[in-house]
Scaffold this active site. Structure first.
Site, PDB file in Angstrom:
ATOM      1  CB  SER A   1      -0.793   0.017   1.307  1.00  0.00           C
ATOM      2  OG  SER A   1      -2.135  -0.073   1.118  1.00  0.00           O
TER       3      SER A   1
ATOM      4  N   GLY B   1      -6.172  -3.046  -7.921  1.00  0.00           N
ATOM      5  CA  GLY B   1      -7.222  -2.062  -7.667  1.00  0.00           C
ATOM      6  C   GLY B   1      -6.637  -0.736  -7.191  1.00  0.00           C
TER       7      GLY B   1
ATOM      8  NE  ARG C   1      -4.452  -8.918   0.681  1.00  0.00           N
ATOM      9  CZ  ARG C   1      -3.207  -8.479   0.823  1.00  0.00           C
ATOM     10  NH1 ARG C   1      -2.299  -9.236   1.409  1.00  0.00           N
ATOM     11  NH2 ARG C   1      -2.857  -7.276   0.377  1.00  0.00           N
TER      12      ARG C   1
ATOM     13  NE  ARG D   1      -9.149 -11.228  -1.379  1.00  0.00           N
ATOM     14  CZ  ARG D   1      -8.271 -10.252  -1.269  1.00  0.00           C
ATOM     15  NH1 ARG D   1      -8.378  -9.364  -0.298  1.00  0.00           N
ATOM     16  NH2 ARG D   1      -7.271 -10.161  -2.138  1.00  0.00           N
TER      17      ARG D   1
ATOM     18  CG  ASP E   1      -6.383  -6.123   2.213  1.00  0.00           C
ATOM     19  OD1 ASP E   1      -7.480  -6.183   1.633  1.00  0.00           O
ATOM     20  OD2 ASP E   1      -5.556  -5.212   2.010  1.00  0.00           O
TER      21      ASP E   1
HETATM   22  C1  S3P Z   1      -5.869  -0.484  -0.117  1.00  0.00           C
HETATM   23  C2  S3P Z   1      -7.100  -0.314   0.463  1.00  0.00           C
HETATM   24  C3  S3P Z   1      -8.053  -1.411   0.681  1.00  0.00           C
HETATM   25  C4  S3P Z   1      -7.349  -2.767   0.641  1.00  0.00           C
HETATM   26  C5  S3P Z   1      -6.422  -2.891  -0.540  1.00  0.00           C
HETATM   27  C6  S3P Z   1      -5.361  -1.806  -0.513  1.00  0.00           C
HETATM   28  C7  S3P Z   1      -5.017   0.696  -0.336  1.00  0.00           C
HETATM   29  O1  S3P Z   1      -9.010  -1.395  -0.358  1.00  0.00           O
HETATM   30  O2  S3P Z   1      -8.301  -3.798   0.612  1.00  0.00           O
HETATM   31  O3  S3P Z   1      -5.796  -4.153  -0.539  1.00  0.00           O
HETATM   32  O4  S3P Z   1      -3.811   0.528  -0.610  1.00  0.00           O
HETATM   33  O5  S3P Z   1      -5.538   1.809  -0.233  1.00  0.00           O
HETATM   34  P1  S3P Z   1     -10.310  -0.441  -0.323  1.00  0.00           P
HETATM   35  O6  S3P Z   1      -9.887   0.954  -0.393  1.00  0.00           O
HETATM   36  O7  S3P Z   1     -11.108  -0.865  -1.522  1.00  0.00           O
HETATM   37  O8  S3P Z   1     -10.998  -0.769   0.962  1.00  0.00           O
END
Ligand code: S3P
Length: 433
Positions: A22, A93, A385, A343, A312
């Site tokens: 992140s 994402g 995961r 998940r 996560d």
């Molecule tokens: C993340 C935020 C989370 C997490 C993802 C990484 C990030 O997602 O599940 O693995 O780096 O900001 P969401 O913002 O969709 O909750």
């Protein structure tokens, strides 16, 4: 590649799990729009981070990946150039949502796409507020990628996030840098604050008051040197394995940001033997050595504001719950249905194949333990995961467990299999091609 796993009764060791994914994404992006060089030490080698890195390179940013650190030659807040081709976010994402925010404010045309999984994930959550800011974003029906963006000077808005999402919050914080005045973002529940901490570290002007963030139009800011903490979400797999079978393990210099540490909180509250030592501040994030010993926590309940602080980690917490004496309950976790795969469904189906007693509910899972797990052939759903959670389940199951399509582990934690082999012994984990 398939992973073949055998039961392992005892582990021990001291290791590091590698840089936080992140935080690495965010450092790359801020480094690209800073003035001059940013150096990132303990950079995450996750495939997802390389997706962000390649997209930034396609926009004219020079990035050198060295052994010790990654060096980015930042071009300033207006220095990105129009990419000549579609930007591929792969499975990530975070890459797609953060870059959508960044690109909304660039005065050029760009297209973002990703793999099959990412092209199924909801993007309306970023598109809707960015359109309110005046961004021109087109998508497939239901707001799915590929997304095409004609960036422009944006209008500042005041926006309350309908879902608790650090990705959406961060996308809007980046867009806010390119708005005509102050952008105000309100969070329904606190989510990870790495973007805020890095804005602070890079001297980018913003104010955070409780659950509101005010972002100011960007002025140039200089590049920085950053040391990334090790990733608590990767450590989570070993925390659970440690509780199940460790004489003692030490997971070194891991990020223990409170908004990421829901897993440690809930497990300690329920009696797990976890100790944090050598707690210190590393640049803008707290880190600690995490010591885990075999113990028997009680079953747990996860819901409400705790969910975003361990979102996560839920698949691996479900593995643990199958071994606890009684019923564990996970609620308010409907976001899990729109991750790399659904998940809730994936972990429920696959662990039940191994002999667990798990019930799927709309927004979570009910797990009745303890269950005697027995080896079986499991699907990864190409979700990193899920694959890693099943690998840990395989280590406590009788006989052999096979996890199909386990290459996806590299999406977030390429060191996972090597570390497992080190702490368990090579004979327990085998790659089959
Ligand atoms: C993340 C935020 C989370 C997490 C993802 C990484 C990030 O997602 O599940 O693995 O780096 O900001 P969401 O913002 O969709 O909750």
């Amino acid at each position: 590649m398939n992973l073949c796993i055998k039961r392992c009764n005892r582990i021990t060791g001291e290791f590091s799990v590698g840089g936080d994914k992140s935080i690495t994404h965010r450092c790359l992006i801020l480094g690209a729009i800073a003035d001059g060089e940013t150096k990132i030490y303990n950079f995450s080698h996750a495939e997802d981070c390389f997706s962000t890195l390649k997209c930034l390179k396609s926009m004219g940013i020079e990035i050198y990946v060295g052994k010790e650190c990654v060096s980015i030659k930042g071009k300033g807040v207006s220095g990105l150039k129009e990419p000549e081709d579609v930007l591929n976010c792969g499975n990530s994402g975070t890459t797609m949502r953060l870059l959508t925010g960044l690109l909304a404010g660039q005065e050029f045309y760009s297209v973002l796409t990703g793999d099959d999984s990412l092209r199924r994930r909801p993007m309306k959550r970023v598109i809707a507020p960015l359109r309110m800011m005046g961004a021109e974003i087109r998508s497939r029906k239901n707001s799915l990628a590929p997304l095409s963006i004609t960036g422009k000077k944006l209008k500042a808005i005041e926006y309350k996030l309908p879902v608790a999402s650090a990705q959406v919050k961060s996308a809007l914080m980046l867009a806010g840098l390119y708005a005509d005045s102050e952008t105000i973002i309100e969070e329904p529940i606190f989510t990870r604050d790495h973007t805020e901490r890095l804005f602070d570290f890079f001297n980018i002007k913003f104010i955070k008051k409780e659950n509101k963030i005010i972002v100011y139009p960007a002025k140039n800011f200089p590049g920085r040197v950053v040391q990334i903490p090790n990733d608590i979400s990767s450590a989570a797999f070993f925390i659970v394995l440690g509780i199940l079978v460790a004489e003692k393990i030490v997971i070194k210099e891991t990020g223990v940001n409170q908004l990421r540490c829901g897993i440690i909180e809930v497990l300690k509250e329920n009696g797990a033997d976890i100790t944090l030592t050598d707690i210190k501040q590393s640049f803008n994030e707290p880190i600690a050595d995490i010591i885990v010993k075999k113990s028997e926590p009680s079953p747990f309940t996860i819901s409400g504001s705790l969910v975003p602080r361990l979102i996560d980690e839920i698949p691996i917490l479900v593995v643990l719950a199958t071994q606890l004496k009684g019923r564990s309950v996970i609620r308010n976790a409907e976001e899990l249905r729109v991750k790399e795969t659904d998940r809730i469904k994936a972990i429920c189906n696959e662990l039940n194949k191994l002999g667990a007693d798990i019930e799927e509910i709309d927004d979570g899972l009910i797990i009745n333990g303890p269950a005697k797990l027995k080896g079986a052939v499991c699907e990864s759903y190409n979700d990193h995961r899920i694959a890693m959670a099943l690998a840990i389940a395989g280590l406590i199951a009788e006989g052999e467990t096979v996890i199909k399509n386990a290459d996806c582990i590299n999406i977030s934690f390429p060191e996972f299999i090597n570390i497992l082999s080190e702490v368990c012994g090579e004979e327990y984990i085998q790659r089959k091609y």
